[in-house]
Scaffold this motif. Sequence first.
Motif, PDB file in Angstrom:
ATOM      1  N   VAL A  11       1.346  -0.734   0.047  1.00  0.00           N
ATOM      2  CA  VAL A  11       0.031  -0.099  -0.471  1.00  0.00           C
ATOM      3  C   VAL A  11       0.526   1.332  -0.303  1.00  0.00           C
ATOM      4  CG1 VAL A  11      -1.642   1.527   1.400  1.00  0.00           C
ATOM      5  CG2 VAL A  11      -2.199  -1.243   1.149  1.00  0.00           C
ATOM      6  N   ARG A  12       0.258   2.180  -1.275  1.00  0.00           N
ATOM      7  CA  ARG A  12       1.427   3.431  -0.789  1.00  0.00           C
ATOM      8  C   ARG A  12       0.235   4.515  -0.489  1.00  0.00           C
ATOM      9  NH1 ARG A  12       2.259   6.003  -6.639  1.00  0.00           N
ATOM     10  NH2 ARG A  12       0.535   7.040  -6.314  1.00  0.00           N
ATOM     11  N   ILE A  23       2.817   3.855  10.318  1.00  0.00           N
ATOM     12  CA  ILE A  23       3.214   2.202   8.892  1.00  0.00           C
ATOM     13  C   ILE A  23       3.791   3.238   8.345  1.00  0.00           C
ATOM     14  CG2 ILE A  23       1.111   1.545   7.584  1.00  0.00           C
ATOM     15  CD1 ILE A  23      -0.795   1.283  10.040  1.00  0.00           C
ATOM     16  N   PRO A  24       4.625   2.557   7.853  1.00  0.00           N
ATOM     17  CA  PRO A  24       5.531   2.288   7.312  1.00  0.00           C
ATOM     18  C   PRO A  24       5.152   2.512   5.611  1.00  0.00           C
ATOM     19  CG  PRO A  24       6.884   0.953   8.404  1.00  0.00           C
ATOM     20  CD  PRO A  24       5.514   1.313   8.411  1.00  0.00           C
ATOM     21  N   ASP A  25       4.938   3.583   4.243  1.00  0.00           N
ATOM     22  CA  ASP A  25       4.708   3.426   2.999  1.00  0.00           C
ATOM     23  C   ASP A  25       5.411   1.948   2.243  1.00  0.00           C
ATOM     24  OD1 ASP A  25       3.802   4.460   0.651  1.00  0.00           O
ATOM     25  OD2 ASP A  25       5.320   5.529   0.454  1.00  0.00           O
ATOM     26  N   GLY A  26       4.522   1.256   1.473  1.00  0.00           N
ATOM     27  CA  GLY A  26       4.891  -0.119   0.995  1.00  0.00           C
ATOM     28  C   GLY A  26       4.849  -0.684   1.684  1.00  0.00           C
ATOM     29  N   SER A  27       3.855  -1.108   3.149  1.00  0.00           N
ATOM     30  CA  SER A  27       4.023  -1.965   4.259  1.00  0.00           C
ATOM     31  C   SER A  27       2.973  -2.473   3.722  1.00  0.00           C
ATOM     32  CB  SER A  27       2.879  -1.631   5.476  1.00  0.00           C
ATOM     33  OG  SER A  27       3.793  -1.008   6.094  1.00  0.00           O
ATOM     34  N   TYR A  28       2.306  -4.216   3.415  1.00  0.00           N
ATOM     35  CA  TYR A  28       1.570  -5.249   2.863  1.00  0.00           C
ATOM     36  C   TYR A  28       0.183  -5.345   3.796  1.00  0.00           C
ATOM     37  CZ  TYR A  28       4.638  -6.330  -0.841  1.00  0.00           C
ATOM     38  OH  TYR A  28       5.559  -6.422  -2.111  1.00  0.00           O
ATOM     39  N   ALA A  42     -10.970  11.880  -2.290  1.00  0.00           N
ATOM     40  CA  ALA A  42     -10.415  11.632  -0.699  1.00  0.00           C
ATOM     41  C   ALA A  42     -10.214  10.146  -0.058  1.00  0.00           C
ATOM     42  CB  ALA A  42     -12.214  10.406   0.060  1.00  0.00           C
ATOM     43  N   VAL A  43      -8.960   9.419  -0.952  1.00  0.00           N
ATOM     44  CA  VAL A  43      -8.446   8.744  -1.108  1.00  0.00           C
ATOM     45  C   VAL A  43      -6.879   9.199  -0.240  1.00  0.00           C
ATOM     46  CG1 VAL A  43      -7.116   6.472  -2.121  1.00  0.00           C
ATOM     47  CG2 VAL A  43      -8.979   7.315  -2.346  1.00  0.00           C
ATOM     48  N   VAL A  44      -6.628   8.666   0.569  1.00  0.00           N
ATOM     49  CA  VAL A  44      -5.072   8.245   0.805  1.00  0.00           C
ATOM     50  C   VAL A  44      -4.076   7.684   1.210  1.00  0.00           C
ATOM     51  CG1 VAL A  44      -6.622  10.377   2.881  1.00  0.00           C
ATOM     52  CG2 VAL A  44      -5.984   7.875   3.112  1.00  0.00           C
ATOM     53  N   ALA A  45      -4.446   6.721   0.403  1.00  0.00           N
ATOM     54  CA  ALA A  45      -3.271   5.689   0.253  1.00  0.00           C
ATOM     55  C   ALA A  45      -3.856   4.249  -0.995  1.00  0.00           C
ATOM     56  CB  ALA A  45      -3.025   4.612   1.603  1.00  0.00           C
ATOM     57  N   THR A  46      -2.937   3.613  -2.037  1.00  0.00           N
ATOM     58  CA  THR A  46      -3.615   3.295  -2.625  1.00  0.00           C
ATOM     59  C   THR A  46      -2.743   2.156  -2.993  1.00  0.00           C
ATOM     60  OG1 THR A  46      -1.896   4.572  -4.118  1.00  0.00           O
ATOM     61  CG2 THR A  46      -3.993   4.999  -4.769  1.00  0.00           C
ATOM     62  N   ASP A  48      -1.965  -1.621  -6.130  1.00  0.00           N
ATOM     63  CA  ASP A  48      -2.324  -1.535  -7.127  1.00  0.00           C
ATOM     64  C   ASP A  48      -2.383  -3.442  -7.863  1.00  0.00           C
ATOM     65  OD1 ASP A  48      -0.419  -3.069 -10.207  1.00  0.00           O
ATOM     66  OD2 ASP A  48      -1.175  -0.697 -10.342  1.00  0.00           O
ATOM     67  N   TYR A  49      -3.153  -3.395  -9.199  1.00  0.00           N
ATOM     68  CA  TYR A  49      -3.836  -4.975  -9.286  1.00  0.00           C
ATOM     69  C   TYR A  49      -4.632  -4.923 -10.393  1.00  0.00           C
ATOM     70  CZ  TYR A  49      -5.369  -9.632  -8.883  1.00  0.00           C
ATOM     71  OH  TYR A  49      -5.324 -10.798  -9.046  1.00  0.00           O
ATOM     72  N   GLY A  50      -3.010  -5.151 -11.247  1.00  0.00           N
ATOM     73  CA  GLY A  50      -3.586  -4.837 -12.768  1.00  0.00           C
ATOM     74  C   GLY A  50      -3.575  -3.133 -12.813  1.00  0.00           C
ATOM     75  N   ARG A  51      -4.168  -2.440 -12.602  1.00  0.00           N
ATOM     76  CA  ARG A  51      -4.815  -1.118 -12.285  1.00  0.00           C
ATOM     77  C   ARG A  51      -4.703  -0.341 -10.793  1.00  0.00           C
ATOM     78  NH1 ARG A  51     -10.269  -0.022 -13.948  1.00  0.00           N
ATOM     79  NH2 ARG A  51     -10.619   1.769 -12.763  1.00  0.00           N
ATOM     80  N   ARG A  52      -4.296   0.803 -10.491  1.00  0.00           N
ATOM     81  CA  ARG A  52      -4.844   1.245  -9.226  1.00  0.00           C
ATOM     82  C   ARG A  52      -5.938   1.709  -8.512  1.00  0.00           C
ATOM     83  NH1 ARG A  52      -2.492   7.416  -8.531  1.00  0.00           N
ATOM     84  NH2 ARG A  52      -2.544   7.521  -6.285  1.00  0.00           N
ATOM     85  N   PHE A  53      -6.060   1.176  -7.569  1.00  0.00           N
ATOM     86  CA  PHE A  53      -7.150   1.763  -6.978  1.00  0.00           C
ATOM     87  C   PHE A  53      -7.209   1.954  -5.361  1.00  0.00           C
ATOM     88  CE2 PHE A  53      -5.552  -2.660  -5.912  1.00  0.00           C
ATOM     89  CZ  PHE A  53      -6.393  -2.981  -4.577  1.00  0.00           C
ATOM     90  N   ALA A  54      -7.965   2.380  -4.747  1.00  0.00           N
ATOM     91  CA  ALA A  54      -7.861   3.783  -4.038  1.00  0.00           C
ATOM     92  C   ALA A  54      -7.727   1.634  -2.509  1.00  0.00           C
ATOM     93  CB  ALA A  54      -8.989   3.763  -2.975  1.00  0.00           C
TER      94      ALA A  54
END
Length: 109
Positions: A11-12, A23-28, A42-46, A48-54
């Motif tokens: 998660v970015r 929580i570190p950026d890039g945590s799973y 309103a999205v604060v973290a994204t 990716d699964y074939g496309r970027r999503f909230a």
Amino acid sequence: LPVPHMGWNSVRIDRAVPLLEGIPDGSYFYFVHSYAVDPGPAVVATSDYGRRFAAVVAHGNFLATQFHPERSGEHGARMTAMDSATRIQRYVITELGDAVGVRLDLVIL
């Protein structure tokens, strides 16, 4: 890609919110879903699964996650513990739009 999306994804963090402190950026985190919300104001973290999503949406003291914090190991446990320490109300991402009147456009993966 297989649908539903099931498994661990990084998660970015795009914008700081109290529930993500420490929580570190890039945590799973662990995801199980067949729909997603496109990134928007309103999205604060994204993720990716074939496309970027909230992955995390926040509005006021409301916060919603696309992943399952209770199944997401150390970082998920931290988020769950912070629920009781803050005045943040946590929702599943599909419920947040109705709860606070934020338009969230769902897309099928």
